[in-house]
Design a protein around this motif. Structure first.
Motif, PDB file in Angstrom:
ATOM      1  N   ASN A 135       0.808  -1.228   0.000  1.00  0.00           N
ATOM      2  CA  ASN A 135       0.000   0.000   0.000  1.00  0.00           C
ATOM      3  C   ASN A 135       0.838   1.275   0.000  1.00  0.00           C
ATOM      4  O   ASN A 135       0.326   2.347  -0.314  1.00  0.00           O
ATOM      5  CB  ASN A 135      -0.947  -0.007   1.203  1.00  0.00           C
ATOM      6  N   ALA A 136       2.139   1.170   0.352  1.00  0.00           N
ATOM      7  CA  ALA A 136       2.982   2.362   0.276  1.00  0.00           C
ATOM      8  C   ALA A 136       3.285   2.695  -1.187  1.00  0.00           C
ATOM      9  O   ALA A 136       3.616   3.835  -1.513  1.00  0.00           O
ATOM     10  CB  ALA A 136       4.274   2.157   1.055  1.00  0.00           C
ATOM     11  N   ALA A 137       3.170   1.699  -2.070  1.00  0.00           N
ATOM     12  CA  ALA A 137       3.344   1.969  -3.505  1.00  0.00           C
ATOM     13  C   ALA A 137       2.081   2.616  -4.044  1.00  0.00           C
ATOM     14  O   ALA A 137       2.118   3.643  -4.713  1.00  0.00           O
ATOM     15  CB  ALA A 137       3.655   0.678  -4.254  1.00  0.00           C
ATOM     16  N   ALA A 182       0.442  15.865 -11.895  1.00  0.00           N
ATOM     17  CA  ALA A 182       0.178  14.478 -12.278  1.00  0.00           C
ATOM     18  C   ALA A 182       0.345  13.500 -11.112  1.00  0.00           C
ATOM     19  O   ALA A 182      -0.288  12.449 -11.077  1.00  0.00           O
ATOM     20  CB  ALA A 182       1.100  14.066 -13.421  1.00  0.00           C
ATOM     21  N   ASN A 183       1.207  13.838 -10.170  1.00  0.00           N
ATOM     22  CA  ASN A 183       1.488  12.969  -9.014  1.00  0.00           C
ATOM     23  C   ASN A 183       2.426  13.750  -8.091  1.00  0.00           C
ATOM     24  O   ASN A 183       2.714  14.928  -8.356  1.00  0.00           O
ATOM     25  CB  ASN A 183       2.122  11.641  -9.466  1.00  0.00           C
ATOM     26  N   ALA A 184       2.937  13.121  -7.062  1.00  0.00           N
ATOM     27  CA  ALA A 184       3.843  13.839  -6.157  1.00  0.00           C
ATOM     28  C   ALA A 184       5.155  14.207  -6.860  1.00  0.00           C
ATOM     29  O   ALA A 184       5.701  15.298  -6.654  1.00  0.00           O
ATOM     30  CB  ALA A 184       4.134  12.990  -4.925  1.00  0.00           C
ATOM     31  N   THR A 185       5.650  13.317  -7.683  1.00  0.00           N
ATOM     32  CA  THR A 185       6.915  13.577  -8.372  1.00  0.00           C
ATOM     33  C   THR A 185       6.805  14.832  -9.236  1.00  0.00           C
ATOM     34  O   THR A 185       7.686  15.703  -9.219  1.00  0.00           O
ATOM     35  CB  THR A 185       7.266  12.371  -9.281  1.00  0.00           C
ATOM     36  N   ASP A 186       5.721  14.920  -9.965  1.00  0.00           N
ATOM     37  CA  ASP A 186       5.471  16.075 -10.823  1.00  0.00           C
ATOM     38  C   ASP A 186       5.364  17.346  -9.961  1.00  0.00           C
ATOM     39  O   ASP A 186       5.961  18.389 -10.274  1.00  0.00           O
ATOM     40  CB  ASP A 186       4.158  15.810 -11.561  1.00  0.00           C
ATOM     41  N   GLU A 195      14.884  10.850   2.094  1.00  0.00           N
ATOM     42  CA  GLU A 195      14.031  11.258   0.963  1.00  0.00           C
ATOM     43  C   GLU A 195      13.873  10.171  -0.085  1.00  0.00           C
ATOM     44  O   GLU A 195      14.719   9.299  -0.253  1.00  0.00           O
ATOM     45  CB  GLU A 195      14.612  12.505   0.280  1.00  0.00           C
ATOM     46  N   HIS A 196      12.805  10.335  -0.829  1.00  0.00           N
ATOM     47  CA  HIS A 196      12.510   9.529  -2.024  1.00  0.00           C
ATOM     48  C   HIS A 196      13.257  10.160  -3.201  1.00  0.00           C
ATOM     49  O   HIS A 196      13.568  11.361  -3.184  1.00  0.00           O
ATOM     50  CB  HIS A 196      10.996   9.600  -2.254  1.00  0.00           C
ATOM     51  N   ASN A 197      13.507   9.387  -4.237  1.00  0.00           N
ATOM     52  CA  ASN A 197      14.187   9.944  -5.419  1.00  0.00           C
ATOM     53  C   ASN A 197      13.422  11.104  -6.056  1.00  0.00           C
ATOM     54  O   ASN A 197      13.996  11.881  -6.819  1.00  0.00           O
ATOM     55  CB  ASN A 197      14.406   8.844  -6.462  1.00  0.00           C
ATOM     56  N   HIS A 213       7.826  13.711   4.867  1.00  0.00           N
ATOM     57  CA  HIS A 213       6.994  13.718   6.081  1.00  0.00           C
ATOM     58  C   HIS A 213       6.914  12.325   6.691  1.00  0.00           C
ATOM     59  O   HIS A 213       7.044  12.169   7.905  1.00  0.00           O
ATOM     60  CB  HIS A 213       5.597  14.257   5.750  1.00  0.00           C
ATOM     61  N   GLY A 214       6.698  11.313   5.861  1.00  0.00           N
ATOM     62  CA  GLY A 214       6.623   9.934   6.357  1.00  0.00           C
ATOM     63  C   GLY A 214       7.370   9.026   5.408  1.00  0.00           C
ATOM     64  O   GLY A 214       7.182   9.103   4.193  1.00  0.00           O
ATOM     65  N   SER A 215       8.204   8.160   5.960  1.00  0.00           N
ATOM     66  CA  SER A 215       9.083   7.355   5.108  1.00  0.00           C
ATOM     67  C   SER A 215       8.367   6.193   4.423  1.00  0.00           C
ATOM     68  O   SER A 215       7.621   5.452   5.063  1.00  0.00           O
ATOM     69  CB  SER A 215      10.245   6.800   5.934  1.00  0.00           C
ATOM     70  N   ASN A 216       8.673   6.009   3.158  1.00  0.00           N
ATOM     71  CA  ASN A 216       8.135   4.872   2.403  1.00  0.00           C
ATOM     72  C   ASN A 216       9.015   3.640   2.569  1.00  0.00           C
ATOM     73  O   ASN A 216       8.735   2.610   1.972  1.00  0.00           O
ATOM     74  CB  ASN A 216       8.015   5.213   0.912  1.00  0.00           C
ATOM     75  N   VAL A 217      10.090   3.744   3.386  1.00  0.00           N
ATOM     76  CA  VAL A 217      10.970   2.588   3.601  1.00  0.00           C
ATOM     77  C   VAL A 217      10.785   2.025   5.007  1.00  0.00           C
ATOM     78  O   VAL A 217      10.590   0.827   5.201  1.00  0.00           O
ATOM     79  CB  VAL A 217      12.452   2.977   3.378  1.00  0.00           C
ATOM     80  N   SER A 246       3.717  12.440   0.444  1.00  0.00           N
ATOM     81  CA  SER A 246       3.203  11.326  -0.378  1.00  0.00           C
ATOM     82  C   SER A 246       2.655  10.194   0.473  1.00  0.00           C
ATOM     83  O   SER A 246       1.617   9.618   0.167  1.00  0.00           O
ATOM     84  CB  SER A 246       4.317  10.768  -1.267  1.00  0.00           C
ATOM     85  N   GLN A 247       3.373   9.861   1.548  1.00  0.00           N
ATOM     86  CA  GLN A 247       2.943   8.723   2.374  1.00  0.00           C
ATOM     87  C   GLN A 247       1.981   9.126   3.483  1.00  0.00           C
ATOM     88  O   GLN A 247       1.332   8.253   4.065  1.00  0.00           O
ATOM     89  CB  GLN A 247       4.174   8.032   3.000  1.00  0.00           C
ATOM     90  N   THR A 248       1.925  10.392   3.809  1.00  0.00           N
ATOM     91  CA  THR A 248       1.132  10.793   4.992  1.00  0.00           C
ATOM     92  C   THR A 248      -0.221  11.403   4.642  1.00  0.00           C
ATOM     93  O   THR A 248      -1.157  11.302   5.452  1.00  0.00           O
ATOM     94  CB  THR A 248       1.925  11.809   5.847  1.00  0.00           C
ATOM     95  N   HIS A 253      -2.911   8.843  -5.209  1.00  0.00           N
ATOM     96  CA  HIS A 253      -3.240   7.409  -5.311  1.00  0.00           C
ATOM     97  C   HIS A 253      -2.851   6.572  -4.113  1.00  0.00           C
ATOM     98  O   HIS A 253      -3.042   5.360  -4.120  1.00  0.00           O
ATOM     99  CB  HIS A 253      -2.591   6.832  -6.579  1.00  0.00           C
ATOM    100  N   LYS A 254      -2.281   7.212  -3.098  1.00  0.00           N
ATOM    101  CA  LYS A 254      -1.931   6.413  -1.907  1.00  0.00           C
ATOM    102  C   LYS A 254      -3.070   6.573  -0.893  1.00  0.00           C
ATOM    103  O   LYS A 254      -4.187   6.149  -1.181  1.00  0.00           O
ATOM    104  CB  LYS A 254      -0.554   6.826  -1.394  1.00  0.00           C
ATOM    105  N   SER A 255      -2.812   7.215   0.253  1.00  0.00           N
ATOM    106  CA  SER A 255      -3.868   7.226   1.285  1.00  0.00           C
ATOM    107  C   SER A 255      -5.007   8.199   1.000  1.00  0.00           C
ATOM    108  O   SER A 255      -5.998   8.208   1.728  1.00  0.00           O
ATOM    109  CB  SER A 255      -3.245   7.514   2.652  1.00  0.00           C
TER     110      SER A 255
HETATM  111  C1  LIG Z   1       7.908   9.378   0.057  1.00  0.00           C
HETATM  112  C2  LIG Z   1       7.485   9.389  -1.368  1.00  0.00           C
HETATM  113  N1  LIG Z   1       7.694  10.494  -2.102  1.00  0.00           N
HETATM  114  C3  LIG Z   1       7.321  10.554  -3.383  1.00  0.00           C
HETATM  115  C4  LIG Z   1       6.715   9.498  -4.012  1.00  0.00           C
HETATM  116  C5  LIG Z   1       6.335   9.614  -5.439  1.00  0.00           C
HETATM  117  O1  LIG Z   1       4.961   9.500  -5.597  1.00  0.00           O
HETATM  118  P1  LIG Z   1       4.361   9.418  -7.084  1.00  0.00           P
HETATM  119  O2  LIG Z   1       4.914   8.154  -7.670  1.00  0.00           O
HETATM  120  O3  LIG Z   1       2.906   9.362  -6.892  1.00  0.00           O
HETATM  121  O4  LIG Z   1       4.838  10.599  -7.802  1.00  0.00           O
HETATM  122  C6  LIG Z   1       6.501   8.317  -3.301  1.00  0.00           C
HETATM  123  C7  LIG Z   1       5.907   7.137  -3.956  1.00  0.00           C
HETATM  124  O5  LIG Z   1       6.205   6.019  -3.677  1.00  0.00           O
HETATM  125  C8  LIG Z   1       6.889   8.268  -1.942  1.00  0.00           C
HETATM  126  O6  LIG Z   1       6.699   7.179  -1.217  1.00  0.00           O
END
Ligand SMILES: Cc1ncc(COP(=O)(O)O)c(C=O)c1O
Length: 395
Positions: free
Chosen positions: A15-17, A79-83, A105-107, A155-159, A185-187, A208-210
């Motif tokens: 669900n974190a994906a 489009a999403n958090a990355t965008d 951080e996420h990439n 804010h919240g880790s996806n790992v 993204s995760q919170t 698309h997450k929570s």
């Molecule tokens: C912490 C974190 N930041 C950013 C993203 C990117 O989210 P998106 O793929 O919806 O752009 C994710 C997605 O896994 C995430 O977990």
């Protein structure tokens, strides 16, 4: 579409994906809205167009209130958090600026910052998090400089699921007039976010997450006074005679036709969260998570990574099995047990390097609103069996 497997037997713990399955009522209502007025919003004055525009405007208002923002025009869809994070990072930083972020951080934060550093004369510091996975706000403060323009923190880790101390970091940034942004993204949709109360200037979110919307929608909630330069330009449906892109929010950061179905998903997702209660959903997930963590901690040969504290925590857990490559464990979970997990670095290489899992990563299990006690039991049993088999091979 026919699938070569029975979806109802899948134990989905990724669900974190993305959260899956989405509550049916959200999908049904979003599709019904799109079927009845899914036209190009804000482009014309006919009734269908006004209905679509009203849905978009209403969702801007709802999300602004949800994040404790003040101006719905400053709720910008992407489009999403990355965008959204790209809009923010490339639109705030300029040559000679300094930015501070963290190793958790996420990439989608690391890479835009690294590109700004390599290609556009920006300096960047990634502050290491502590052993418990939380960044010490004093360590962030120590990196601040007169030319620090942006502090951006996961804010919240996806790992490993840790939630960061944003209030303390926000207070220091506010004192110095530095823009403070969080990657929520995760919170977003799981724990309360109140920008004004916590000193956060910009929230980047994904739908698309929570927040339980379909994929393809996200955005920024931007506080008053924060100026983000537009980095893409085009049609807005407004003031078409102007040869340049509009300065006013939300047009400033939105170009082209938006994702009306995704926005409808956000609208009905928020309604679902309100009806079920965000706190109740979080408690449900954390109760299951506690059982998952306890079960895996008791399995011989399984190592949990990150803190086991349930405080400041999301229901996301990383583990490895002695003698087993995480990606093989993921394959076994899928093929032998029908458990959907994420393996590898989860797009967050710096925290893995810091945890000593930088080469192969971990197996990640993450709980969502639709999981059940039976899912957790099945996952614990599956991981325990895989670990026992690995022990038998190495014994
Ligand atoms: C912490 C974190 N930041 C950013 C993203 C990117 O989210 P998106 O793929 O919806 O752009 C994710 C997605 O896994 C995430 O977990």
């Amino acid at each position: 579409m026919d699938l070569p497997f029975d979806v109802s037997t899948v134990v989905y713990l990724d669900n974190a994906a993305t959260t899956f399955p989405k509550p049916k009522e959200i999908l049904d209502q979003a599709l019904a809205a799109y079927a009845s007025f899914g036209v190009n919003p804000g482009r014309s004055g006919y009734d269908l167009c006004l209905a679509a525009g009203n849905l978009v405007a209403q969702t801007r208002r709802e999300l602004t209130a949800f994040f404790g923002g003040s101006d719905p025009n400053r709720l910008v869809f992407a489009a999403n958090a990355t965008d959204a994070l790209n809009l923010l990072i490339q639109g705030v930083l300029t040559e000679g600026d300094h930015a501070v972020s963290t190793t958790i951080e996420h990439n989608s934060v690391i890479r835009p910052l690294n590109h700004m550093a390599r290609d556009r004369g920006v300096e960047v510091d990634f502050v290491p998090v502590e052993r418990d996975g939380r960044v010490d706000p004093r360590a962030v403060t120590r990196r601040l400089r007169p030319n620090t323009r942006l502090v951006i923190v996961n804010h919240g880790s996806n790992v490993i699921g840790t939630i960061q101390p944003v209030v303390e970091i926000g207070a220091e940034c506010r004192k110095r007039g530095i823009t403070f942004a969080i990657d929520a993204s995760q919170t977003a949709g799981m724990v309360p976010i109140d920008m004004r109360a916590t000193g956060v200037d910009v929230v980047a979110f994904t739908g698309h997450k929570s927040l339980l919307a379909p994929t393809g929608i996200g955005g920024l909630c931007i506080g008053d006074g924060v100026e983000i330069r537009p980095t893409r330009f085009g049609g807005t449906g407004v003031n078409s005679v102007n040869p340049y892109h509009l300065e006013e929010y939300p047009y400033r950061l939105e170009a082209g036709t938006g994702n009306v179905l995704g926005i409808a998903g956000l609208h009905f997702g928020l309604a679902y969260i309100e009806a079920r209660g965000m706190e109740a959903i979080y408690r449900h997930e954390m109760t299951l998570f506690a059982a998952l963590q306890e079960g895996l901690a008791a399995a011989e040969g399984v190592t949990l990574h990150g803190t086991t504290s349930l405080e400041h925590r999301l229901p996301v857990l990383s583990f490895t099995i002695a003698g087993r490559d995480p990606s093989d464990v993921g394959t076994l979970l899928d093929v032998e047990y029908g458990v959907a997990a994420r393996t590898g670095l989860q797009c967050a290489p710096l925290i893995h390097r810091q945890m000593g899992t930088g080469a192969r990563g971990t197996v990640r299990l993450s709980v969502g609103p639709m999981n059940t006690t039976a899912d957790i039991g099945a996952a614990v049993e599956a991981v325990s069996e895989i670990a026992a088999a690995a022990r038998a091979v190495t014994a």
